[in-house]
Structures are given as structure tokens and as C-alpha cells.
Write a protein that holds these residues in place. Structure first.
Motif, PDB file in Angstrom:
ATOM      1  N   THR A 339     -25.516  -4.731  12.650  1.00  6.74           N
ATOM      2  CA  THR A 339     -24.604  -5.615  13.365  1.00  6.74           C
ATOM      3  C   THR A 339     -24.343  -5.117  14.779  1.00  6.74           C
ATOM      4  OG1 THR A 339     -22.594  -4.451  12.660  1.00  6.74           O
ATOM      5  CG2 THR A 339     -23.470  -6.161  11.180  1.00  6.74           C
ATOM      6  N   PRO A 340     -24.118  -6.038  15.730  1.00  2.00           N
ATOM      7  CA  PRO A 340     -23.785  -5.615  17.095  1.00  2.00           C
ATOM      8  C   PRO A 340     -22.549  -4.728  17.153  1.00  2.00           C
ATOM      9  CG  PRO A 340     -24.366  -7.936  17.062  1.00  2.00           C
ATOM     10  CD  PRO A 340     -24.277  -7.498  15.632  1.00  2.00           C
ATOM     11  N   GLU A 341     -21.560  -5.036  16.316  1.00  2.00           N
ATOM     12  CA  GLU A 341     -20.320  -4.266  16.338  1.00  2.00           C
ATOM     13  C   GLU A 341     -20.551  -2.809  15.924  1.00  2.00           C
ATOM     14  OE1 GLU A 341     -19.546  -8.524  16.121  1.00  2.00           O
ATOM     15  OE2 GLU A 341     -20.770  -7.203  14.854  1.00  2.00           O
ATOM     16  N   ALA A 342     -21.396  -2.596  14.914  1.00  2.00           N
ATOM     17  CA  ALA A 342     -21.685  -1.227  14.472  1.00  2.00           C
ATOM     18  C   ALA A 342     -22.437  -0.451  15.552  1.00  2.00           C
ATOM     19  CB  ALA A 342     -22.488  -1.259  13.168  1.00  2.00           C
ATOM     20  N   CYS A 343     -23.372  -1.125  16.197  1.00  2.00           N
ATOM     21  CA  CYS A 343     -24.141  -0.471  17.261  1.00  2.00           C
ATOM     22  C   CYS A 343     -23.226  -0.088  18.423  1.00  2.00           C
ATOM     23  CB  CYS A 343     -25.256  -1.390  17.753  1.00  2.00           C
ATOM     24  SG  CYS A 343     -26.538  -1.722  16.515  1.00  2.00           S
ATOM     25  N   HIS A 344     -22.371  -1.009  18.819  1.00  2.00           N
ATOM     26  CA  HIS A 344     -21.452  -0.762  19.930  1.00  2.00           C
ATOM     27  C   HIS A 344     -20.519   0.407  19.607  1.00  2.00           C
ATOM     28  CE1 HIS A 344     -18.960  -1.726  23.413  1.00  2.00           C
ATOM     29  NE2 HIS A 344     -17.898  -1.647  22.627  1.00  2.00           N
ATOM     30  N   ALA A 345     -19.993   0.427  18.387  1.00  2.00           N
ATOM     31  CA  ALA A 345     -19.084   1.499  17.990  1.00  2.00           C
ATOM     32  C   ALA A 345     -19.789   2.856  18.003  1.00  2.00           C
ATOM     33  CB  ALA A 345     -18.513   1.211  16.603  1.00  2.00           C
ATOM     34  N   GLN A 346     -21.051   2.898  17.577  1.00  2.00           N
ATOM     35  CA  GLN A 346     -21.810   4.146  17.565  1.00  2.00           C
ATOM     36  C   GLN A 346     -21.961   4.722  18.970  1.00  2.00           C
ATOM     37  OE1 GLN A 346     -22.809   6.021  15.181  1.00  2.00           O
ATOM     38  NE2 GLN A 346     -24.543   7.232  15.909  1.00  2.00           N
ATOM     39  N   ALA A 347     -22.115   3.845  19.953  1.00  2.00           N
ATOM     40  CA  ALA A 347     -22.334   4.297  21.326  1.00  2.00           C
ATOM     41  C   ALA A 347     -21.096   4.937  21.947  1.00  2.00           C
ATOM     42  CB  ALA A 347     -22.786   3.118  22.193  1.00  2.00           C
ATOM     43  N   GLN A 348     -19.917   4.608  21.449  1.00  2.00           N
ATOM     44  CA  GLN A 348     -18.689   5.059  22.110  1.00  2.00           C
ATOM     45  C   GLN A 348     -18.507   6.571  22.085  1.00  2.00           C
ATOM     46  OE1 GLN A 348     -17.166   2.674  23.932  1.00  2.00           O
ATOM     47  NE2 GLN A 348     -18.904   1.561  23.048  1.00  2.00           N
ATOM     48  N   GLN A 349     -19.138   7.257  21.124  1.00  2.00           N
ATOM     49  CA  GLN A 349     -18.979   8.712  21.059  1.00  2.00           C
ATOM     50  C   GLN A 349     -19.676   9.425  22.217  1.00  2.00           C
ATOM     51  OE1 GLN A 349     -21.375  10.653  17.833  1.00  2.00           O
ATOM     52  NE2 GLN A 349     -21.941   8.534  17.356  1.00  2.00           N
ATOM     53  N   PHE A 350     -20.493   8.675  22.990  1.00  2.00           N
ATOM     54  CA  PHE A 350     -21.225   9.265  24.109  1.00  2.00           C
ATOM     55  C   PHE A 350     -20.650   8.825  25.459  1.00  2.00           C
ATOM     56  CE2 PHE A 350     -24.216   8.311  20.599  1.00  2.00           C
ATOM     57  CZ  PHE A 350     -24.428   9.613  20.171  1.00  2.00           C
ATOM     58  N   SER A 351     -19.443   8.327  25.469  1.00  2.00           N
ATOM     59  CA  SER A 351     -18.840   7.783  26.688  1.00  2.00           C
ATOM     60  C   SER A 351     -18.373   8.899  27.623  1.00  2.00           C
ATOM     61  CB  SER A 351     -17.654   6.888  26.332  1.00  2.00           C
ATOM     62  OG  SER A 351     -16.595   7.675  25.788  1.00  2.00           O
ATOM     63  N   ILE A 352     -18.096   8.534  28.855  1.00  2.00           N
ATOM     64  CA  ILE A 352     -17.579   9.484  29.843  1.00  2.00           C
ATOM     65  C   ILE A 352     -16.240  10.083  29.399  1.00  2.00           C
ATOM     66  CG2 ILE A 352     -16.595   9.631  32.167  1.00  2.00           C
ATOM     67  CD1 ILE A 352     -18.888   7.813  33.099  1.00  2.00           C
ATOM     68  N   PRO A 353     -15.265   9.280  28.920  1.00  2.00           N
ATOM     69  CA  PRO A 353     -14.003   9.893  28.470  1.00  2.00           C
ATOM     70  C   PRO A 353     -14.196  10.906  27.348  1.00  2.00           C
ATOM     71  CG  PRO A 353     -13.711   7.544  28.797  1.00  2.00           C
ATOM     72  CD  PRO A 353     -15.178   7.813  28.924  1.00  2.00           C
ATOM     73  N   GLU A 354     -15.144  10.638  26.433  1.00  2.00           N
ATOM     74  CA  GLU A 354     -15.399  11.587  25.352  1.00  2.00           C
ATOM     75  C   GLU A 354     -15.971  12.890  25.892  1.00  2.00           C
ATOM     76  OE1 GLU A 354     -15.222  11.792  21.569  1.00  2.00           O
ATOM     77  OE2 GLU A 354     -13.506  10.874  22.577  1.00  2.00           O
ATOM     78  N   PHE A 355     -16.883  12.792  26.850  1.00  2.00           N
ATOM     79  CA  PHE A 355     -17.454  14.009  27.453  1.00  2.00           C
ATOM     80  C   PHE A 355     -16.351  14.834  28.109  1.00  2.00           C
ATOM     81  CE2 PHE A 355     -19.035  16.321  31.128  1.00  2.00           C
ATOM     82  CZ  PHE A 355     -20.085  17.044  30.593  1.00  2.00           C
ATOM     83  N   ARG A 356     -15.509  14.195  28.893  1.00  2.00           N
ATOM     84  CA  ARG A 356     -14.450  14.928  29.588  1.00  2.00           C
ATOM     85  C   ARG A 356     -13.500  15.589  28.593  1.00  2.00           C
ATOM     86  NH1 ARG A 356     -12.423  10.909  34.486  1.00  2.00           N
ATOM     87  NH2 ARG A 356     -14.456  10.632  35.516  1.00  2.00           N
ATOM     88  N   ARG A 357     -13.127  14.841  27.567  1.00  2.00           N
ATOM     89  CA  ARG A 357     -12.197  15.382  26.577  1.00  2.00           C
ATOM     90  C   ARG A 357     -12.774  16.627  25.906  1.00  2.00           C
ATOM     91  NH1 ARG A 357     -11.537  15.449  21.301  1.00  2.00           N
ATOM     92  NH2 ARG A 357     -13.358  14.138  20.880  1.00  2.00           N
ATOM     93  N   LYS A 358     -14.035  16.548  25.506  1.00  2.00           N
ATOM     94  CA  LYS A 358     -14.648  17.669  24.785  1.00  2.00           C
ATOM     95  C   LYS A 358     -14.890  18.866  25.703  1.00  2.00           C
ATOM     96  CE  LYS A 358     -16.792  14.662  21.327  1.00  2.00           C
ATOM     97  NZ  LYS A 358     -18.055  14.054  20.820  1.00  2.00           N
ATOM     98  N   LEU A 359     -15.267  18.608  26.958  1.00  2.00           N
ATOM     99  CA  LEU A 359     -15.472  19.717  27.887  1.00  2.00           C
ATOM    100  C   LEU A 359     -14.159  20.450  28.134  1.00  2.00           C
ATOM    101  CD1 LEU A 359     -17.290  21.323  29.817  1.00  2.00           C
ATOM    102  CD2 LEU A 359     -16.742  19.637  31.593  1.00  2.00           C
ATOM    103  N   LEU A 360     -13.085  19.695  28.370  1.00  2.00           N
ATOM    104  CA  LEU A 360     -11.783  20.326  28.593  1.00  2.00           C
ATOM    105  C   LEU A 360     -11.342  21.108  27.368  1.00  2.00           C
ATOM    106  CD1 LEU A 360     -10.025  17.401  30.487  1.00  2.00           C
ATOM    107  CD2 LEU A 360     -10.594  19.649  31.436  1.00  2.00           C
ATOM    108  N   GLU A 361     -11.646  20.603  26.193  1.00  2.04           N
ATOM    109  CA  GLU A 361     -11.315  21.305  24.957  1.00  2.04           C
ATOM    110  C   GLU A 361     -12.051  22.644  24.865  1.00  2.04           C
ATOM    111  OE1 GLU A 361     -12.810  20.545  20.545  1.00  2.04           O
ATOM    112  OE2 GLU A 361     -11.360  19.016  21.159  1.00  2.04           O
ATOM    113  N   VAL A 362     -13.334  22.635  25.238  1.00  2.00           N
ATOM    114  CA  VAL A 362     -14.130  23.864  25.167  1.00  2.00           C
ATOM    115  C   VAL A 362     -13.625  24.908  26.155  1.00  2.00           C
ATOM    116  CG1 VAL A 362     -16.406  24.858  25.616  1.00  2.00           C
ATOM    117  CG2 VAL A 362     -16.213  22.776  24.257  1.00  2.00           C
ATOM    118  N   VAL A 363     -13.396  24.512  27.398  1.00  7.24           N
ATOM    119  CA  VAL A 363     -13.029  25.507  28.411  1.00  7.24           C
ATOM    120  C   VAL A 363     -11.611  26.027  28.210  1.00  7.24           C
ATOM    121  CG1 VAL A 363     -14.620  24.533  30.102  1.00  7.24           C
ATOM    122  CG2 VAL A 363     -12.239  23.807  30.106  1.00  7.24           C
ATOM    123  N   SER A 364     -10.764  25.276  27.524  1.00  5.98           N
ATOM    124  CA  SER A 364      -9.389  25.731  27.301  1.00  5.98           C
ATOM    125  C   SER A 364      -9.261  26.572  26.042  1.00  5.98           C
ATOM    126  CB  SER A 364      -8.442  24.531  27.211  1.00  5.98           C
ATOM    127  OG  SER A 364      -8.777  23.720  26.092  1.00  5.98           O
TER     128      SER A 364
END
Length: 380
Positions: A339-364
Motif C-alpha cells: 500500500t502507498p501508506e505503508a511505503c510512505h510510513a517506511q520512508a519517514q525513518q530516514f527523514s532529516i528530523p530523524e537524522f538530526r535527532r539521532k545525531l544529537l542523541e549520539v553526541v550528547s
């Protein structure tokens, strides 16, 4: 905190530079270092006005066009940056940046796009493609890569934390450096690839047509399936090979390079995005999923992180037209499950906000080294 961000070289705004862009967004006060900086004015916006501190390679003869020819000097150059006084150093590394020297009071987090493939597992392929399998120049290059491997492995001990851009890269890091890497997927700008639930009429393959992308295999496969329409978007040195593989089949439309808006529309209207390359990560696959488009992709490399098999796409296990034909026919038989909805949801884990959140988590995170076993409570 006093922070430095280290990148190998700046000559274009491409994949690794998009990672640096988000690092700078997380730490706008950071100082920027690079071996050399030859970015054109039209592409400097992501630096936010920063002028990087560069190395002696910047001033070597013909460096603007030939800086990669100074590979033998890059380990020395990266070690010359004076990083005393910094609390945090973040390196963006696909060659030597992870080898910067930091003091005991500095935390060094290295984001690794890939270990140097031309020095490790792809050495022989690189030598063949460069015509360096024989002669004195070839012998010198082999010696250089041998020396580079030694420095590369030695300097891999320097970062306190290593981040790989996919599980595939983390496995390569473990193999060549004997280091464990956390996975932090690169940031993908999903805003330009909105979800579409419109009717889907065709299959699509898109991107630069270069040998490792194997677009000709996709064309050959669909030439055998005249009932299924394929649209091929993109150009490059392999374009004649792709056209020959299509064999003039009426169900295959070759559009060449298309404007971005047209590309997004093609992907949004596709039954599936077909991808035959082995990529370290694979941003195009994430963008397609963001549009709600399932993936039929070669099951090696970063694709294993991107696709939820059976839910957002299918894998084929060898780079051949036969394997692609089998995977496409399997997809058609099970198409309602994607389904389009499942595909779209899967992509969200690779978004810019997710990258920033995880990087800040690692460095802190507190990265104090674990106590030796004989000093722990369990040992007593």
C-alpha cells in the motif's frame, strides 16, 4: 562547547555534503575544516556563510582540478589540523577525515559514508578501470594503496564513536577496521516527494546511467514482459547500452534526463520503482517510498535497511534480467499487499528530523570507556 566539523573535500553539493549540511544545522556554531575547498559560488549556500579552514593540499599545483591525485598526501594533511581546545569533533569521512588527531579531552564522533573501497575490496576493480594493472605506474599505485590500507586501519582507532550510514557499511567497517559501528542513516529530504494515492500505470527506473547501476538489466527484463510498461528516466555513459537492451520494445519508454517535477510525477504514478544497483545506502529508493511507491530492488547493500520485504517491496538476489523478471512477476501477483501508506510510513525513518535527532542523541551520550572486568562490581 567548542565544536569542529571535518570533511574531506568540498567541490560539489552531493550526498556526503548533504550530511555535512545537517551537521551544521545541528551545530551552527561549529568551525568547519576540509582538506580543500573548491565549491562554486552557486553551491555554497549549505555552508551558511562558513569559510572552512583548509590544508596545504589547497595550495598544491593544479589542485582545483586534480586534488584527488594528491591522495598520497591526504593522511599527512588531515593530521596537520590543530584541534586543541575543541570539546567535540565530528568527522564526515569517506577517505581520511576520520584520521584527524584529537586530544584526550576531545570527543570524536566519525560519520563514515564508507571505508575507502578502492583501497580495500574494490582495489582490483579500480586498478582495471584505471588501466593500472601493469607497468611502473601500476606498481606504484599498488604500493600506495598498500601503505594507505595500513594508515587507514591504524587511524580507525582514533574516533571514540563510529557511525555507519547503513548496516551494510557497518559490516564493512567491522571487516576492514575491526571496529563496531552504530548505524545512522543519512538524511533524506522527503518534502519534495509527497505521498500519492493516484492510480498507478507503469514501472519506473530512474537515475544516472553508469555501469554499476545496471539499468540495462532492467530494460532487458521488461523487453521480455511486453504486457508491462516501463519508463526509464536519466542519462549517462551507459545510455547506449540501456537503449540496446530495450531492443525498441514498445512497452519501454526512454525519456532521458527529465526535470525534477516530472521525475517526481513519474515515481508517484509508478506501480513500483525498480533498482538493480548495489548501493551503500540508496537515497533514490527512500524518495520513491516517500511517494508511496513500492520497491523491486537488488537485495544487497543499503536496500536491506530501506525495504520492509513483503510490505514495501521485494528483493531479487542476483543482478540478472532473469532475476528481475521473476521478482516483477512475483510483485504483480501480490501487488495488493503493497500500500502507498505503508511505503510512505517506511520512508519517514530516514527523514532529516530523524537524522538530526539521532545525531544529537549520539553526541550528547556519555562515552566514558567501560571499566576493565577486574574493576567491576561483578568481578568482586
Amino acid at each position: 562547547m567548542k565544536i569542529a566539523i571535518i570533511h574531506e573535500w568540498l567541490d560539489s553539493y552531493a550526498g556526503s555534503e548533504r550530511v555535512v549540511e545537517q551537521m551544521l544545522a545541528c551545530f551552527p556554531e561549529a568551525d568547519l575544516y576540509a582538506l580543500c575547498d573548491f565549491l562554486p559560488d552557486s553551491q555554497r549556500g549549505f555552508l551558511g556563510g562558513k569559510v572552512p579552514t583548509t590544508s596545504f593540499i589547497q595550495r598544491l599545483p593544479f589542485a582545483q582540478k586534480m586534488f584527488r591525485n594528491y591522495l598520497q598526501f591526504m593522511p599527512l594533511a588531515i593530521e596537520q589540523f590543530d584541534l586543541q581546545g575543541y570539546d567535540l569533533v565530528i568527522s564526515s569521512s569517506h577517505a581520511v577525515a576520520k584520521g584527524v588527531i584529537t586530544g584526550p579531552g576531545t570527543k570524536h564522533v566519525s560519520y563514515v559514508h564508507s571505508p575507502m573501497r578502492y583501497a580495500w575490496d574494490l582495489q582490483h576493480q579500480y586498478l582495471r578501470q584505471a588501466g593500472l594493472t601493469r607497468g611502473l605506474k601500476g606498481l606504484y599505485t599498488r604500493w600506495l594503496l598498500h601503505k594507505l590500507r595500513g594508515w587507514d586501519q591504524l587511524s580507525a582507532a582514533r574516533p571514540d564513536v563510529i557511525l555507519g550510514n547503513s548496516r551494510y557499511i557497518a559490516e564493512r567497517i567491522r571487516k576492514v577496521w575491526r571496529r563496531e559501528a552504530e548505524v545512522l542513516h543519512p538524511p533524506v529530504n522527503l518534502q519534495g516527494f509527497p505521498l500519492s494515492t493516484a492510480p498507478r500505470t507503469h514501472f519506473v527506473v530512474a537515475g544516472r546511467q553508469v555501469p554499476y547501476k545496471r539499468v540495462e538489466l532492467v530494460a532487458e527484463a521488461f523487453a521480455r514482459m511486453p504486457e508491462l510498461k516501463l519508463v526509464i528516466a536519466g542519462d549517462g555513459p551507459s545510455a547506449p547500452l540501456v537503449a540496446a537492451a530495450a531492443k525498441g520494445a514498445p512497452n519501454i519508454e526512454i525519456r532521458g534526463r527529465v526535470p525534477q517535477a516530472e521525475l517526481v510525477s513519474l515515481v508517484q504514478g509508478a506501480r513500483a520503482f525498480v533498482f538493480a544497483a548495489e548501493e551503500d545506502f540508496g537515497i533514490a529508493m527512500v524518495e520513491a517510498q516517500a511517494c508511496g511507491t513500492p520497491l523491486i530492488v537488488y537485495g544487497r547493500g543499503g536496500a536491506r535497511d530501506i525495504v520492509a520485504e513483503g510490505t514495501t517491496g521485494l528483493f531479487f538476489e542476483e543482478q540478472s534480467a532473469d532475476a528481475i523478471v521473476a521478482a516483477v512477476r512475483d510483485f504483480v501477483a501480490r501487488e495488493a499487499a503493497f500500500t502507498p501508506e505503508a511505503c510512505h510510513a517506511q520512508a519517514q525513518q530516514f527523514s532529516i528530523p530523524e537524522f538530526r535527532r539521532k545525531l544529537l542523541e549520539v553526541v550528547s551520550r556519555d562515552q566514558a570507556p567501560p571499566l576493565p572486568a577486574f574493576m567491576t562490581a561483578e568481578a568482586t
